[in-house]
Scaffold this active site. Structure first.
Site, PDB file in Angstrom:
ATOM      1  N   GLY A   1       3.291   5.761   9.395  1.00 25.49           N
ATOM      2  CA  GLY A   1       4.673   5.968   8.970  1.00 25.49           C
ATOM      3  C   GLY A   1       5.548   4.753   9.197  1.00 25.49           C
TER       4      GLY A   1
ATOM      5  CG  ASP B   1       0.093  -4.161   2.615  1.00 20.99           C
ATOM      6  OD1 ASP B   1       0.530  -3.499   1.654  1.00 20.99           O
ATOM      7  OD2 ASP B   1      -0.235  -3.649   3.705  1.00 20.99           O
TER       8      ASP B   1
ATOM      9  CG  HIS C   1      -0.307   0.198   2.531  1.00 19.74           C
ATOM     10  ND1 HIS C   1       0.041  -0.857   3.347  1.00 19.74           N
ATOM     11  CD2 HIS C   1       0.054   1.315   3.201  1.00 19.74           C
ATOM     12  CE1 HIS C   1       0.582  -0.381   4.461  1.00 19.74           C
ATOM     13  NE2 HIS C   1       0.604   0.931   4.396  1.00 19.74           N
TER      14      HIS C   1
ATOM     15  CB  SER D   1       3.212   1.402   6.385  1.00 23.65           C
ATOM     16  OG  SER D   1       1.921   1.215   6.871  1.00 23.65           O
TER      17      SER D   1
ATOM     18  CB  SER E   1       0.094  -4.956   6.759  1.00 19.59           C
ATOM     19  OG  SER E   1      -1.089  -4.653   6.037  1.00 19.59           O
TER      20      SER E   1
END
Length: 454
Positions: free
Chosen positions: A345, A266, A238, A347, A362
């Site tokens: 942030g 993801d 993402h 991720s 994720s």
């Protein structure tokens, strides 16, 4: 470390994380087990980084020395669970760990006659109704239903091996009931957990120390990887789409997204330019690094640590694998839930157990002030889907093997092997004990922690 310049100027080291090591004990009817220390030495459980030990002591409230003991115990339990899984076959119903330091292993079976064999390997035995394969089939029906019905009020569903059921987490019970009926799995042992939590993706649009996508959105570098001599890193899907450009923490040009999958999975990977150097390093606390030595999948209940550009270094435990999460942007299947906190942030940042890479952040709920839940995309599917080789501290040879029947039969460095897979090496048949990406130094004959001779 994330985007830190080296003394050479703009050559920046990419970071990665690692997981725990494993030690071997045979299942019933197998050959003599290897010494307990051999697997720990192979996978690094006997020499955990200081940053990992300190964070485990802090976040799991362990006394000095207990974190190191726990990692070794988790390592030994991982091999025993893998060998018992192979021995029990269709009766196998899952394995998990419990206990702050002892990491006591429980192995579940649907056949009472297996109890003595499980206990002989130093594990607790649980006799249950449903094998793991049945639970996985039920979850797949829920996955399929999620593509047809709204899941806003049923944001999480997963295989819960300790309770021998599939669980649907919902904001209200009626929503869970409707979802279960839509999937046609009523009476199939599906439980309901009511919770107000709604997991969210952990990317944001503010500046910070990490990498930036198209000059604005911020995520965290995951694990350093290579593909056909091209260096890069794995991250969350993402975070960006193929062709999106990335920049480092100082906004210097960095690379380009080569592949990205979201939703359903993801995962993504970014190829970087020559100003960046892929390393096995991961950013720990106070600027200290830890290094990845492999990608052996940890058990439910194992300890795990995460690094991210917003909240830094935090630890917890694995709650369950094979989880599905319905974000507002789409559903992601096959992620792992943990008790580690994270915030926007973080991720794409890496998770490790000991020195073994586990996955990339994720999403989740909560924060690192009051505590929360996170989900990570496992690293081995990223390596397999995109044909990547994980950068590790140990010697590694080979590139991902071609996907054909002959290659599948012969052990090959660079291929991701699932637990239970059989291969031939030097004329001998072996069965995989722990899911991992094969390395040149990890041939079946040399790593009884990962392979069992048939």
């Amino acid at each position: 470390m994330l985007g830190r310049h080296t003394a050479a100027g703009r050559r920046v080291a990419l970071t990665a994380l690692g997981a725990l090591a494993l030690t071997g004990v045979t299942s019933a009817g197998a050959a003599e087990p290897p010494p307990a220390s051999s697997a720990a030495q192979t996978l690094g459980a006997d020499r955990p980084p200081a940053a990992v030990l300190r964070a485990l002591e802090r976040d799991l409230k362990l006394k000095p020395g207990q974190a190191a003991e726990r990692l070794v115990n988790e390592a030994e339990a991982g091999v025993r669970a893998g060998r018992l899984r192979n021995a029990l076959g269709e009766h196998f119903a899952g394995a998990w760990l419990r206990g702050a330091t002892s990491a006591e292993l429980t192995v579940a079976t649907t056949h009472a006659a297996d109890v003595s064999a499980i206990k002989a390997q130093g594990a607790k035995a649980a006799v249950v109704k449903r094998p793991l394969t049945e639970l996985q089939a039920v979850k797949k029906k829920l996955d399929a239903a999620a593509a047809r019905v709204k899941t806003r009020d049923t944001p999480v569903w997963y295989v819960d091996v300790p309770t021998n059921r599939v669980v649907v987490q919902a904001t209200k019970r009626s929503a869970a009931t409707a979802f279960i009926e839509a999937a046609g799995v009523e009476g199939k042992g599906v439980g309901v957990r009511v919770s107000a939590e709604r997991p969210r993706l952990l990317a944001d649009l503010v500046g910070g120390d990490a990498y930036y996508i198209e000059g604005s959105a911020r995520c965290s570098i995951g694990f350093s990887v290579t593909k056909d001599q091209q260096q890069g890193f794995a991250s969350a899907g993402h975070c960006g789409s193929p062709g999106d450009s990335t920049a480092g923490s100082d906004m210097a040009e960095q690379g380009t997204f080569q592949a990205s999958t979201f939703p359903d999975k993801d995962m993504s990977w970014v190829a970087v330019n020559s100003n960046w150097t892929a390393t096995a390093d991961v950013e720990g606390e106070d600027g200290q690094r830890t290094q990845v030595t492999g990608s052996v999948q940890a058990l439910v209940g194992a300890s795990i640590c995460r690094s991210g550009s917003t909240t830094g270094w935090h630890c917890g435990t694995i709650e369950q694998h094979d989880t599905s999460v319905s974000y507002s942007q789409g559903t992601v299947n096959g992620v792992t839930e943990t008790t580690v906190c994270a915030e926007p942030g973080d991720s794409g940042g890496p998770y490790v157990s000991g020195t073994q890479a586990q996955g990339v952040t994720s999403g989740g709920s909560g924060d690192c002030t009051d505590g929360g839940t996170t989900f990570y995309q496992p690293i081995n599917p990223i390596l397999s889907d995109f044909g990547l080789v994980l950068k590790t501290a140990s010697a590694q040879a080979g590139t991902p093997a071609p996907e054909d029947n002959d290659a599948a039969e012969t052990w090959t460095a660079g291929r991701v092997y699932e637990a239970g897979t059989t291969v031939t090496h030097a004329g001998v048949r072996y069965q995989c004990v722990q899911t991992h990406q094969a390395q040149g130094a990890w041939s079946p004959s040399a790593t009884p922690a990962l392979w069992q001779r048939l």
